[in-house]
Motif scaffolding. Structure first.
Motif, PDB file in Angstrom:
ATOM      1  N   LYS A 192       0.871  -1.251   0.008  1.00 53.17           N
ATOM      2  CA  LYS A 192       0.096  -0.037  -0.021  1.00 53.17           C
ATOM      3  C   LYS A 192       0.884   1.060   0.056  1.00 53.17           C
ATOM      4  O   LYS A 192       1.830   1.202   0.962  1.00 53.17           O
ATOM      5  N   LYS A 212       0.555   5.431   0.198  1.00 51.89           N
ATOM      6  CA  LYS A 212      -0.201   6.457   0.326  1.00 51.89           C
ATOM      7  C   LYS A 212       0.443   7.633   0.684  1.00 51.89           C
ATOM      8  O   LYS A 212       1.907   7.530   1.369  1.00 51.89           O
ATOM      9  N   GLU A 224      -5.462  12.850  -0.095  1.00 50.97           N
ATOM     10  CA  GLU A 224      -4.860  11.792   0.339  1.00 50.97           C
ATOM     11  C   GLU A 224      -5.122  10.784  -0.970  1.00 50.97           C
ATOM     12  O   GLU A 224      -5.811  10.415  -1.326  1.00 50.97           O
ATOM     13  N   GLN A 278      -3.859   7.061  -2.592  1.00 52.08           N
ATOM     14  CA  GLN A 278      -3.526   5.730  -1.918  1.00 52.08           C
ATOM     15  C   GLN A 278      -3.675   4.692  -3.235  1.00 52.08           C
ATOM     16  O   GLN A 278      -4.888   4.723  -4.057  1.00 52.08           O
ATOM     17  N   GLU A 300      -3.261   0.283  -3.718  1.00 50.08           N
ATOM     18  CA  GLU A 300      -2.908  -0.857  -3.261  1.00 50.08           C
ATOM     19  C   GLU A 300      -2.823  -1.867  -4.034  1.00 50.08           C
ATOM     20  O   GLU A 300      -3.547  -1.754  -5.087  1.00 50.08           O
TER      21      GLU A 300
END
Length: 225
Positions: free
Chosen positions: A64, A66, A162, A164, A166
């Protein structure tokens, strides 16, 4: 159930935070409550004025990524590479690979493999008229999928967003402020084998100016039921 273990953190607040990052192309770097990046080469160089900034270490396959992002000046485009390695799985910094200087074809049709997600695609008229985030897989410049881009123009951005990514078992998802933009499962067949471990890099197209902070990378693991 997936569990995550933080393996890298970087506040991106001062020069020592990026002292060992690897620049390809000319980058102007400043700091003000975050890492501010813009092209160091003249915009008149066109596609040769863009740049890529690599983290210097190789990360595991299931991760992940971020970070917080704030657009400051446009037009431009931002992109993140991940699972990047040479075609023979060597380091992207292997001296036997062709030298790269930020020119995009070196990354999407050169001698490295990577997934790459482009967001804040505010460079060309077509991107401004219909704004999307795109996932591609290289080498080969394969277009995979896309989703609507919720990021506003720089003049309307009030605070950091934010971002992100994954990736687990070949399944990739991308979100902004916890809003899922797209997800895709790499079957390892249609566009070549699933890309596993590799390097992470950030790319901008001139004359984009943007700020980054609070980069956190976690390894994802199967925690059982």
């Amino acid at each position: 159930m997936l569990v995550e273990k933080i393996i890298y953190t970087n506040p991106l607040m001062q020069p020592t935070d990026i002292s060992n990052w690897k620049a390809e192309g000319e980058i102007k770097v400043t700091f003000e409550e975050g890492l501010i990046l813009e092209n160091g080469a003249p915009e008149e160089l066109g596609d040769y004025a863009h740049f890529t900034y690599w983290l210097p270490e190789k990360f595991p396959s299931n991760i992940k990524i971020k970070w917080e992002f704030l657009p400051i000046r446009e037009p431009g485009l931002c992109m993140t590479f991940f699972s990047a390695l040479g075609k023979n799985k060597e380091s992207i910094f292997d001296p036997q690979l062709n030298k790269r200087n930020g020119y995009y074809p070196q990354y999407h049709s050169g001698d490295i493999n990577a997934y790459h997600i482009s967001y804040f695609r505010h460079k060309y008229p077509s991107e401004l008229a219909f704004r999307t985030c795109n996932l591609r897989k290289s080498s080969g410049f394969h277009f995979i999928t896309q989703g609507g881009d919720p990021l506003p123009p720089a003049e309307d951005a009030l605070d950091f967003y934010e971002i992100q990514i994954e990736k687990y078992g070949g399944k990739i998802s991308f979100s902004i402020n916890n809003l899922l933009i797209f997800e895709w499962q790499d079957d390892g067949e249609a566009f070549g084998p699933v890309l596993e471990e590799g390097f992470i890099g950030f790319r901008q197209m001139a004359p984009m100016k943007a700020k980054y902070r609070n980069l956190v990378i976690s390894e994802l693991m199967d925690g059982g039921e």
